[in-house]
Design a protein around this motif. Structure first.
Motif, PDB file in Angstrom:
ATOM      1  N   ASN A 347       0.815  -1.211   0.000  1.00 57.26           N
ATOM      2  CA  ASN A 347       0.000   0.000   0.000  1.00 57.26           C
ATOM      3  C   ASN A 347       0.849   1.261   0.000  1.00 57.26           C
ATOM      4  O   ASN A 347       0.371   2.349   0.310  1.00 57.26           O
ATOM      5  CB  ASN A 347      -0.924   0.019   1.226  1.00 57.26           C
ATOM      6  N   CYS A 405       0.458  -1.499  -5.863  1.00 56.70           N
ATOM      7  CA  CYS A 405      -0.976  -1.726  -6.096  1.00 56.70           C
ATOM      8  C   CYS A 405      -1.550  -0.470  -6.731  1.00 56.70           C
ATOM      9  O   CYS A 405      -2.037   0.425  -6.025  1.00 56.70           O
ATOM     10  CB  CYS A 405      -1.694  -2.068  -4.787  1.00 56.70           C
ATOM     11  N   ARG A 406      -1.462  -0.407  -8.053  1.00 59.72           N
ATOM     12  CA  ARG A 406      -1.884   0.807  -8.748  1.00 59.72           C
ATOM     13  C   ARG A 406      -3.344   0.732  -9.164  1.00 59.72           C
ATOM     14  O   ARG A 406      -3.851  -0.333  -9.513  1.00 59.72           O
ATOM     15  CB  ARG A 406      -1.004   1.032  -9.976  1.00 59.72           C
ATOM     16  N   GLU A 407      -3.987   1.892  -9.159  1.00 65.32           N
ATOM     17  CA  GLU A 407      -5.397   1.968  -9.546  1.00 65.32           C
ATOM     18  C   GLU A 407      -5.560   2.173 -11.041  1.00 65.32           C
ATOM     19  O   GLU A 407      -6.666   2.060 -11.569  1.00 65.32           O
ATOM     20  CB  GLU A 407      -6.069   3.112  -8.783  1.00 65.32           C
ATOM     21  N   THR A 408      -4.471   2.501 -11.732  1.00 65.48           N
ATOM     22  CA  THR A 408      -4.546   2.771 -13.170  1.00 65.48           C
ATOM     23  C   THR A 408      -3.547   1.899 -13.922  1.00 65.48           C
ATOM     24  O   THR A 408      -2.602   1.363 -13.352  1.00 65.48           O
ATOM     25  CB  THR A 408      -4.226   4.248 -13.472  1.00 65.48           C
TER      26      THR A 408
END
Length: 517
Positions: A347, A405-408
């Motif tokens: 994270n 942990c990338r959102e894109t």
């Protein structure tokens, strides 16, 4: 404290520092003045703490009779409490003000001053804080001939410096004030600006530190941990703490012994408890000191393109094994990146300063970039910075931001190479430039000639070359020229010239002269 008062304080400290300047080089008088300021801080903090715990008895710490049975009994109790709360102990006669006063009265203080500094370290032996104070004052050599050839000359110089410092109130009893911390940072910056290439060993320009800190604290009001594998003076770690509500623990590693001492002083002086920082002195790539630990935020400004061992056996090291390649021995940039990624929590966010060459060099570095992007999708952003903003080098640099942990799926490219104000010897980022860069990262907005979100397919199409001009088009087409308007303007000019020529011929005729036109 107002900004004007702060500037006056900083100038006063710089003037005191320059009392030593004629005697030694910049690196040396830096170590003396910062060491004395730190000693003053420890003394005042000890005095305030002791007065607070003795308040119920109506006793002031400096009034305790040393050498008397009752006084020594009280000091023993204060020592136990101080070692638990502060991590060190100073007797009333060892406090900065007491020593400075004796020096001002003409007493010889060099011998006892050296003993007191040693006693601070000895007071921690066998306690939890021992490692944080070990050899902390080793760079303050009070026997050095650079302070003067005769003992009396050395004593006079040090006495004057202590007397000047003693007259300054750092307001440590004001919980909302960080006057001393700010002043310390100011002095470190001043020394860095005059240290040339060596400055990069211990200091990251405050503007760059701010960008790194704001990036890794995006969306967070508290960090469990922050880590800097090349922590220098510790200023970058402390900048992260300024940009977030709370940092529980600080971790760092530094190879240079003197700089490591400076970092520990900087931590303590900014009110970070010895329990909440874990700094180690060793070569980060060769002898990592925080193995197996994961951190929520990682920031670093490693030495640009440094040499490192790159021994084949290192391919079995967990930090490098999965990539199948080691960064070249002549350029450790990606070795630091691999090391940091091994310590990044799922994270967490990591931001590192690198030379531009790390974006496009091929060979092992190209393979490592490809693995990070294609196999792991850990690269979050690439931000190009202006040239000539770092001490000791004028090369352009970049920030690379990583998340596990990338959102894109895309990678943000920002070209901030034009975001600076030109100064006499060095460019610097203005507050508006900092805000623009951080805002671009946080919003991931696409802005013409400034930012672009590139898909991993687009990056693969460029063979994982991350050179920013491949993604952010900065070319501005010249404005179209209206030829008809230009022709009309030329005709107007010709008509005006004809009128002028006619007037000139008339004047010449009146004077009986031959006209030149």
């Amino acid at each position: 404290m107002t900004d004007e008062q702060k500037k006056k304080l900083e100038q006063k400290l710089w003037d005191i520092a320059n009392t030593l300047r004629g005697k030694m080089g910049a690196d040396e008088f830096r170590d003396y003045i910062l060491g004395f300021i730190f000693y003053k801080y420890l003394s005042e903090r000890m005095n305030l703490y002791a007065d607070r715990i003795l308040a119920e008895d109506g006793v002031a710490y400096t009034d305790i009779a040393e050498g008397q049975p009752h006084g020594d009994a009280v000091l023993d109790a204060v020592r136990d409490a101080a070692l638990e709360a502060l991590g060190y102990f100073l007797r009333p006669s060892e406090l900065f003000t007491a020593v400075a006063r004796r020096g001002a009265e003409g007493q010889f203080i060099l011998g006892e001053l050296q003993t007191i500094l040693n006693n601070i370290e000895r007071s921690t032996m066998g306690t939890e804080s021992e490692e944080d104070f070990d050899h902390l004052f080793e760079d303050l050599d009070l026997s050095s001939t650079k302070l003067g050839r005769a003992e009396e000359a050395k004593n006079d110089l040090i006495s004057r410096v202590l007397t000047h410092l003693d007259a300054i109130d750092f307001a440590l009893d004001d919980a909302d004030s960080d006057i001393l911390g700010d002043a310390y940072e100011y002095l470190i910056g001043q020394f860095a600006s005059g240290a040339g290439k060596k400055a990069g060993e211990f200091y990251t320009p405050q503007e760059v530190s701010t960008i790194l800190a704001r990036i890794v604290t995006t969306g967070k009001s508290r960090l469990r941990s922050v880590y800097d594998p090349t922590c220098g003076s510790g200023s970058l770690l402390l900048r992260v703490a300024r940009e977030v509500g709370q940092v529980d623990d600080f971790f760092g590693q530094e190879m240079n012994r003197t700089t490591y001492n400076l970092a520990r002083m900087n931590m303590i002086l900014h009110g970070v408890s010895y329990r909440n920082f874990n700094l180690r002195q060793e070569d980060t790539l060769e002898h990592p000191q925080h193995e197996g630990m994961l951190f929520e935020a990682i920031v670093a400004n490693p030495p640009f393109s440094a040499k490192w061992a790159a021994r084949p056996v290192m391919l079995s090291d967990d930090r490098f094994a999965q990539y199948g390649r080691l960064a070249p021995a002549s350029k450790a940039d990606f070795a630091f990146v691999q090391h940091m990624l091994a310590h990044l929590d799922d994270n967490g966010t990591m931001a590192v300063v690198l030379p531009h060459g790390a974006l496009f060099r091929g060979g092992a570095e190209g393979a490592i970039r490809e693995f990070i992007i294609r196999e792991k999708n850990w690269l979050d952003a690439v931000i190009g910075l202006p040239a000539n903003i770092f001490y000791g080098t004028s090369i352009p640099t970049c920030l690379m931001v990583f998340k596990k942990c990338r959102e894109t799926e895309d990678v943000l490219f920002v070209d901030a190479s034009g975001c600076f104000e030109k100064a006499k010897n060095q460019n610097y980022l203005r507050e508006g430039d900092i805000d623009q860069i951080v805002s671009a990262y946080r919003s991931r907005a696409v802005v013409a000639r400034f930012s672009h979100a590139a898909s991993r397919e687009e990056i693969a199409g460029n063979d994982h070359n991350l050179n920013i001009p491949r993604y952010v088009e900065t070319f501005e087409a010249a404005k179209a020229i209206d030829l008809a308007a230009v022709t009309a303007d030329l005709r107007g000019v010709e008509a005006e010239m004809a009128d002028i020529d006619a007037q000139l011929r008339a004047f010449c005729a009146e004077l009986g002269l031959e006209s030149p036109v």
